[in-house]
Write a protein that holds these residues in place. Structure first.
Motif, mmCIF file in Angstrom:
data_model
loop_
_atom_site.group_PDB
_atom_site.id
_atom_site.type_symbol
_atom_site.label_atom_id
_atom_site.label_comp_id
_atom_site.label_asym_id
_atom_site.label_seq_id
_atom_site.Cartn_x
_atom_site.Cartn_y
_atom_site.Cartn_z
ATOM 1 N N PRO A 19 47.953 34.930 -10.764
ATOM 2 C CA PRO A 19 47.867 35.393 -9.376
ATOM 3 C C PRO A 19 46.796 34.638 -8.592
ATOM 4 O O PRO A 19 45.699 34.418 -9.087
ATOM 5 N N PHE A 20 47.160 34.231 -7.423
ATOM 6 C CA PHE A 20 46.306 33.470 -6.502
ATOM 7 C C PHE A 20 46.073 32.018 -6.945
ATOM 8 O O PHE A 20 45.353 31.281 -6.284
ATOM 9 N N ASP A 44 52.513 30.474 -9.242
ATOM 10 C CA ASP A 44 53.546 31.461 -9.560
ATOM 11 C C ASP A 44 54.184 31.142 -10.913
ATOM 12 O O ASP A 44 53.971 30.064 -11.478
ATOM 13 N N TYR A 45 54.937 32.086 -11.430
ATOM 14 C CA TYR A 45 55.663 31.827 -12.670
ATOM 15 C C TYR A 45 56.824 30.880 -12.419
ATOM 16 O O TYR A 45 57.380 30.835 -11.327
ATOM 17 N N THR A 57 48.983 36.555 -0.476
ATOM 18 C CA THR A 57 49.715 37.418 -1.404
ATOM 19 C C THR A 57 49.431 37.090 -2.865
ATOM 20 O O THR A 57 49.648 37.923 -3.741
ATOM 21 N N GLY A 58 48.999 35.879 -3.139
ATOM 22 C CA GLY A 58 48.766 35.483 -4.514
ATOM 23 C C GLY A 58 49.998 35.008 -5.243
ATOM 24 O O GLY A 58 49.942 34.682 -6.419
ATOM 25 N N TYR A 59 51.151 34.984 -4.552
ATOM 26 C CA TYR A 59 52.370 34.429 -5.154
ATOM 27 C C TYR A 59 53.018 33.481 -4.155
ATOM 28 O O TYR A 59 52.560 33.373 -3.021
ATOM 29 N N SER A 60 54.079 32.812 -4.570
ATOM 30 C CA SER A 60 54.760 31.893 -3.663
ATOM 31 C C SER A 60 55.778 32.649 -2.822
ATOM 32 O O SER A 60 56.699 33.269 -3.351
ATOM 33 N N ASN A 61 55.608 32.585 -1.503
ATOM 34 C CA ASN A 61 56.572 33.261 -0.630
ATOM 35 C C ASN A 61 57.864 32.467 -0.504
ATOM 36 O O ASN A 61 58.793 32.885 0.164
ATOM 37 N N LEU A 88 59.319 30.546 -3.308
ATOM 38 C CA LEU A 88 59.965 30.253 -4.588
ATOM 39 C C LEU A 88 61.406 30.780 -4.617
ATOM 40 O O LEU A 88 61.675 31.923 -4.300
ATOM 41 N N PRO A 144 63.868 33.460 -0.343
ATOM 42 C CA PRO A 144 63.183 34.701 0.049
ATOM 43 C C PRO A 144 63.072 34.833 1.562
ATOM 44 O O PRO A 144 62.943 33.836 2.266
#
Lengths: 300, 350, 350, 300
Positions: free
Chosen positions: B265-266, B269-270, B323-327, B329, B336
């Motif tokens: 996180p941050f 992303d996975y 957000t700490g993730y990829s918006n 992906l 998304p």
């Protein structure tokens, strides 16, 4: 459909609350929405990965805005903008109330009785509501071996109510599980090795009253009678009682059918498709909206 | 297990050095993070496999990418866990686990998530057991389903294996009926991947904790892999945010992208696509072998592995700092939506 | 104690309302914070005394300013604790505790800090007991020193009192000898003072946790007093930093200086002088009565109490935003040195 | 004396490492410095409020810069600029490695064996090294009633070594405690009710070997023989063995006296007075520095 957040919110308000017709929704959609209706506004919901998330998030947008969602990796009441692929997905952490770990979630919140609704998927269930996520065949020499309990066993025995989402197939609805991963209304009393109603084994403890409350499939909704045996409650629109029986591996009690599962409304479908899982992570491709609904959406 | 230790002098090692120094055949190991999504010590396990260590006793709350890799290379002999699957994005089944369980190459002790978490908590607290209410009546507590007992592993000879899988006891204090006593888990070596560690050992993560807080103290030796080593002073400006105190850490390895293909996180992303590809490969022995040759044994080192992943792939995992993730992906059929505030909050608040 | 609850709708109340609604004679209560230094819910206890509630069963990890006040006004009947003193700045002895213990006005169950902490942890986790190794051989575990047993309080009639003070057990899992099983602590009402709470209940503190993390879940009802209520959204921007999830909170009371004379890190320092004055007053019955009349029963409300404290006193407790305490507070014979970096760090690092 | 941090650091380097003479230090100062010498550089030290803090913080400035200090309220390795008045004082949290709570400190760090040195004050000790912080007289009808264990009981039974700081008085050094709060080398075996050596009761467990290692007072340093009985090790400069015996409530073994307690050095005194407790929170007013030391300080 590319809509902004505000457009989507506006559309939720104006899309009619009318029942959709057969063919206008998929069975997974119907089941997700049936799932969502099990959520009460004051519930604390412990949800597993996948379809239970869809039901909970739909409920949060409609009749249960205050229901609190917790996920096993440690997340309390996250406000996702993008549906998580797993209970540990960072997408589930956005705007959460707190983030902890499994000891918090299982050891504390679940074990001390905060969870009022366990929301689970499952691979196979027996007529007592027990589920098997472990193996087919003898435990030590199985024909098939699955990943095992995960959090399901805990959630399934320590939540006040438990709702399962399971694909309706003969091999998944069995007379008695070869391995009980999560207990239903009957289980083994390990002191005597006897298979008995849980209410008797755990008399005078709170465990006497925790157990599966509903099983929702792509064909029907099942509930449990006083003796802890599963019965058919409603069949989904377009599905017959006979079809359900054919897809059930045990002698199903159909004497208490209360009618048809309420159809999803256009509003519910819109929320599920466009707000909850617009990326199509868990939902298969949906049928088209009827033209009047499509027009409303396009005009917005 | 009350066992006195001296203050650990945290050492900073390279990935190769840390694996070489701390791992050994038959070690009882545990990994931090969660399944195949969050902060699995992927690089460390990758290097462990490359250096040939084997016969591990793995104790873990839930499997995931790292146990998948160890099973794919047949490095696990004993496994205590509550979930033997992997990647929720690939259907959760690990074909190698199924195979090795059936062939008895892996002997298991099987609990539930809550049970394993409580066992790790007991391990962290140095107490030999802890009560737990979960999964009463389940076959998890069927005495006949205890493989360790069957394989005579509960004879007390291995100090990391409890003499009983569980005990039942009546509550003598409040009259609340029967519950289980579960034995503590006490891995020898725990490896936890964190985003940031101070150069003396103080460390922190953001996002879910999984069971990492317990692992830190349940183990004898703690190795951190991290995205970046920063000054100890920097970490101590906000001590409330640090989950790992310096005295608990034996070694720190700085290893960028050290959790790939799982996420941090941050940080990143996975990589769902990557794991879907491995899963496909794992369906046949040849497929898996080819994949391992290409991705594990092929690259000269972790840097080469990253080069092989390439800029485009890594850039695709870049996260939003909000957000700490990829918006962006691509995870499903559709890209998304461009949402910047949760719709449930806009609609009805918190 | 597995007991199902519905989601609590957190309500925002005034200090008077909250005490009136939640307190009752004979309640089993617990306070957050630590001794007489950190985040004691002083205002809440002050108002509780004013409203006349009594006969409390107090369960607390260590006493402090709030139990001192309750004892001074003879409001405690039963006390489970591990330290019956108060204010380390006044020599730790509470004369009223000594008096009421000797006269048997207070009946106690006595443990150690570690024991009480473990008991609260068990309470939070809903398990009826927990193993603990601490203080083996101490008279704390002398069966003859159990006042509850002597007073026949362990007959199972009071659901908040365990039927036994402790049990000894041999470890059946790893053969590690004897340890104690300690019963869970399950207070009815916990009151915790925090600096900040969101308007839906999410809350956090900085500095030491004491046993507050356990209290949150061990109790049936949780009341937060706080320095400021902020928007829920603001609290959720950094969820990793929140220790209290919204669903656990029953009521929030906004109450500035609500921990005075104890401190709140990053808000105000402890008022050692004030406590030294009370302690002097407490040496005689008349002295204590005069003090209570002036400071507890005198002011019309908490606002008036603050006015009475006056600007100079309150300003003197103002903290530095870097350290969270006052760098200028006169605590000993000499004013504090003007140091801005720890000398041990300058000399030899971390 | 108002000096900046840098000036103090510089002075620490230049003030001589020579022994101070009698009269140039107070006995509390001598004892605090004797305390500090018990700390090893690789220790994890769990310290109580008051004088133990002085010893530990002095050690940190000298021979044990890496010794880690933990406090019961939840603080790990804080780097205080101002001495805390309590183990929960925010002053102790500055630049800490982590902040937790009592479950972390007692339940985890202490109980799983991380603490190598327990550093405690005490009101009364018996010849077995057990301390009494609870009561004088019968437990239920005491003449005096004190606050009780606090963290002392736990620290005193779960640290590898324990060092006590106690004021030397006849009534504080007793034959056998009326109430054993913290166990020493002998204690009651509750299975049989018998008073026995701890090494025997807890044979083959780690508890056999944990216990008091030294007792430091304003007059002397005591240690324990193989049978777990306290003996006089060193007397402080200017104190006679006879004086110690007069201030001890039991028949003291003085056959193993190894000599005089090493005097504090000027450097140690400077650190204790000017760096550790310049506010005079725990230290009484100190004697003046001799003129040569005073000159060095003033010149800086």
């Amino acid at each position: 459909m590319k809509k902004s957040g505000e457009e989507l919110i506006k559309l939720i308000d104006i899309i009619p609350d009318e029942s959709a017709k057969e063919g206008e929704y998929g069975l997974i959609e119907l089941a997700s929405i049936a799932d969502s209706r099990e959520v009460r506004n004051d519930d604390i919901v412990f949800a597993g990965t996948g379809l239970p998330m869809l039901g909970m998030m739909t409920a949060n947008m409609l009749h249960a805005p205050n229901a609190t969602l917790i996920f096993e990796a440690g997340i309390v009441d996250g406000k996702s903008m993008h549906i998580p692929m797993s209970v540990s997905d960072q997408r589930a952490c956005y705007m959460a109330s707190s983030l902890g770990g499994l000891v918090d979630i299982f050891g504390t919140y679940l074990q001390s009785g905060f969870v009022t609704l366990g929301f689970l998927g499952g691979a196979a269930i027996d007529k007592y509501g027990g589920t098997n996520a472990t193996c087919i065949g003898d435990y030590h020499n199985p024909q098939h071996r699955f990943p095992g309990s995960g959090g399901a066993g805990d959630i399934g025995s320590l939540s006040a109510r438990i709702v399962y989402f399971i694909i309706q197939e003969k091999r998944r609805f069995v007379e008695k599980n070869e391995f009980t991963t999560t207990v239903g209304w009957w289980c083994n009393d390990w002191k005597t090795g006897k298979w008995r109603p849980k209410k008797e084994i755990y008399r005078d403890t709170i465990f006497a009253d925790t157990g599966p409350s509903a099983v929702i499939t792509n064909m029907a909704v099942f509930r449990f009678d006083d003796s802890g045996i599963m019965y058919l409650d409603t069949v989904h629109p377009g599905v017959t009682v006979e079809q359900v029986k054919e897809n059930c591996g045990f002698e199903l009690n159909v004497s208490m059918v209360s009618g048809e599962t309420t159809s999803p409304t256009y509003k519910e479908l819109f929320i599920l498709r466009e707000v909850v899982d617009p990326e199509g992570i868990f939902l298969p491709i949906a049928p088209e909206y009827p033209s009047d609904i499509k027009e409303i959406i396009e005009k917005a | 297990m009350l066992r006195f230790r001296t203050r650990k002098k945290t050492e900073i090692l390279s990935l190769e050095e840390a694996v070489k120094k701390y791992m050994h055949d038959g070690a009882c190991i545990a990994h931090g993070g969660f399944t195949s999504f969050a902060r699995k010590p992927a690089a460390f396990v990758w290097e462990t496999i490359r250096q040939g260590f084997k016969d591990f006793h793995v104790v873990e709350k839930g499997g995931g990418y790292t146990t998948f890799m160890l099973r794919a290379t047949k490095r696990i002999k004993i496994e205590e866990s509550c979930w033997f699957g992997w990647g929720e994005m690939v259907g959760k089944l690990d074909v190698n686990f199924e195979k090795q369980f059936k062939s008895k190459e892996i002997t298991t002790a099987e609990y539930s998530h809550g049970g394993m978490s409580m066992r790790l908590l007991a391990g962290a607290m140095g107490i030999p057991f802890i009560p737990y209410y979960g999964v009463m009546g389940s076959d998890i507590y069927n005495p006949e389903c205890d493989q360790f007992e069957k394989e005579e592993l509960r004879d007390g000879k291995n100090p990391r294996i409890a003499r009983k899988k569980f005990l039942q006891m009546e509550d003598p204090f409040y009259g609340e009926g029967t519950l289980y006593l579960l034995p503590a888990l006490r891995p020898e070596i725990a490896i936890i991947h964190v985003p940031k560690a101070g150069d003396k050992g103080t460390a922190r993560w953001e996002g879910v904790s999984s069971t990492d807080k317990e692992l830190i103290f349940a183990c004898d030796k703690l190795i951190l892999t991290c995205e970046e080593i920063v000054s100890e002073e920097k970490m101590r400006e906000n001590p409330t945010q640090n989950q790992i105190p310096s005295f608990a850490v034996d070694a720190i390895v700085e290893c960028r992208w050290g959790a790939h293909p799982t996420g941090v996180p941050f940080y990143y992303d996975y990589d769902a696509k990557f794991m879907q590809d491995i899963n496909k490969a794992s369906m046949t022995e040849e497929g898996m072998k080819a994949w391992l040759d290409e991705w594990v044994f092929g690259p000269k080192n972790w840097g080469e592995y990253l080069k092989k992943l390439g800029v485009e792939r890594l850039e695709g995992l870049r996260v939003s700092s909000t957000t700490g993730y990829s918006n962006k992906l691509m995870r499903g059929r559709v890209a998304p939506p461009n949402i910047t505030e949760p719709l449930s909050v806009i609609k009805s608040g918190f």
